[in-house]
Design an enzyme around this catalytic site. Structure first.
Site, mmCIF file in Angstrom:
data_model
loop_
_atom_site.group_PDB
_atom_site.id
_atom_site.type_symbol
_atom_site.label_atom_id
_atom_site.label_comp_id
_atom_site.label_asym_id
_atom_site.label_seq_id
_atom_site.Cartn_x
_atom_site.Cartn_y
_atom_site.Cartn_z
ATOM 1 C CB THR A 9 -3.471 5.842 10.183
ATOM 2 O OG1 THR A 9 -4.092 5.206 9.093
ATOM 3 C CG2 THR A 9 -3.507 7.329 9.994
ATOM 4 N NE ARG B 111 -10.798 4.052 1.829
ATOM 5 C CZ ARG B 111 -10.190 4.289 2.982
ATOM 6 N NH1 ARG B 111 -8.929 4.622 2.996
ATOM 7 N NH2 ARG B 111 -10.845 4.203 4.110
ATOM 8 C CB VAL B 112 -10.287 9.588 -1.352
ATOM 9 C CG1 VAL B 112 -9.909 10.691 -0.380
ATOM 10 C CG2 VAL B 112 -9.550 9.779 -2.679
ATOM 11 N N GLY B 113 -9.794 7.956 1.629
ATOM 12 C CA GLY B 113 -10.322 7.744 2.980
ATOM 13 C C GLY B 113 -10.593 9.055 3.695
ATOM 14 C CG ASP B 114 -10.197 8.950 7.912
ATOM 15 O OD1 ASP B 114 -9.766 7.922 7.356
ATOM 16 O OD2 ASP B 114 -9.722 9.387 8.981
ATOM 17 N N GLY C 153 -8.390 4.935 12.078
ATOM 18 C CA GLY C 153 -9.404 3.893 12.177
ATOM 19 C C GLY C 153 -10.171 3.757 10.882
ATOM 20 C CG HIS C 154 -14.277 1.740 9.139
ATOM 21 N ND1 HIS C 154 -15.608 1.461 9.303
ATOM 22 C CD2 HIS C 154 -14.022 1.596 7.820
ATOM 23 C CE1 HIS C 154 -16.126 1.167 8.123
ATOM 24 N NE2 HIS C 154 -15.183 1.231 7.222
ATOM 25 N N GLY C 155 -11.940 4.583 8.034
ATOM 26 C CA GLY C 155 -12.106 5.884 7.386
ATOM 27 C C GLY C 155 -13.526 6.204 6.960
#
Ligand code: ASP
Length: 309
Positions: A167, A195-198, A219-221
């Site tokens: 990202t 899927r919607v991440g952070d 990173g890991h959303g």
């Protein structure tokens, strides 16, 4: 106020043969953003333009170079935030546009909403005259190869790649003391459709407040969302912590509570800045006071003067 900009090109594990291009990409983008600030440009323009450069760089997981979803398609998320007004704009699951960050800025400036998704976001892009690009133009051979490999492995996409992505994002403070943040991503490799991440979620994928500072994470959303990482870092700064202390406290808490791996770039209202991560690596660069700083490994900070143009 001395202008400052800090950018990242993703937290995780960067393959040895991609380290040099990751550093070159963030250096180039931050120098571009810094030149905008030095000419008296706004923090908002600086973070947007910095992220545009990184979206256009196929080495990063944003715009061209985005990772693919479970069906081998590109769905991107992006957000921008203005610390002066607390206005923010975001898009999620957007397809077939080159620069999601530009569309996020339009959501912020031309609508009364904070986030548009999927078809609605595409419709808005058309209304704004943003050209649709062929999906293939956003897909690199590398992202196709990674998609194929993970698909064949049968492994769970989230478990196998906590923080293994690229990202992009930036935070800045301009000569007027205005602060902004921007983040853009293709998300997690082989994620579910929709899927919607952070990234497009305010307080998670970005936050900016002139009274405190700004954060752009990577990173890991799912972990970032569980602890609202960006706002949590600002909270720690409100309590008197420096950007570095605040970032470390929040990343430590996230790891302890949900075993999340991530990285952040942070600036505070005095222009103090930091780039911190609990993943193995994060490519980042910062510019302040005509000095360029950059690194990719933990506690590595290279510094060199920025040549006058
Ligand atoms: N945070 C992004 C997401 O979960 C991925 C990344 O930063 O690498 O969508």
């Amino acid at each position: 106020m001395l202008p400052v900009i800090v950018a990242h090109g993703g937290a995780g594990y960067i393959l040895p043969d991609r380290e040099a291009s990751a550093i070159a990409g963030v250096r180039e983008a931050v120098l571009h953003g810094y030149s905008i600030l030095q000419r008296g440009g706004t923090a908002l323009d600086a973070v947007e333009e910095t992220v545009v450069l990184l979206e256009n760089n196929p080495k990063f997981n944003a715009g061209c170079g985005s990772v693919l979803n479970e069906l081998g398609e590109v769905e991107m998320d992006a957000i921008i935030m203005d610390g002066k007004t607390l206005n923010s704009g975001a898009v999620s699951a957007i397809r077939r546009i080159a620069n999601p960050i530009k569309l996020s800025r339009l959501v912020m400036e031309k609508t009364s909403h904070l986030c548009l998704t999927d078809q609605g976001a595409s419709r808005f892009a058309k209304e704004m005259g943003i050209p649709e690009v062929p999906e293939e133009s956003l897909i690199t051979e590398y992202s196709r190869m990674r998609w194929q490999k993970l698909k064949e492995s049968g492994l769970d996409p989230v478990e196998t790649q906590m923080g293994k992505t690229g990202t992009v994002g930036a935070v800045a403070i301009d000569s007027e003391g205005n602060i902004a943040s921007a983040t853009s991503t293709g998300g997690m490799l082989n994620k579910m459709v929709g899927r919607v991440g952070d990234t497009p979620c305010i307080g998670c994928g970005a936050y900016a407040d002139n009274q405190v500072g700004a954060v752009s994470p990577t990173g890991h959303g799912e972990a970032i969302m569980k602890v609202t990482l960006s706002r949590l870092i600002l909270f720690h700064m409100e309590q008197g912590k420096s950007p570095k202390e605040a970032a470390d406290a929040a990343l430590g808490y996230m790891y302890e509570r949900v075993q999340g791996l991530a990285g952040v770039v942070v600036v505070d209202k005095t222009g103090d800045w930091s780039a911190r991560f609990n993943s193995r690596q994060m490519s980042w660069a910062a510019a302040k006071n005509n000095q360029l700083h950059y690194g990719i490994y933990k506690d590595q900070i290279n510094t060199e003067p920025i040549p006058k143009t």
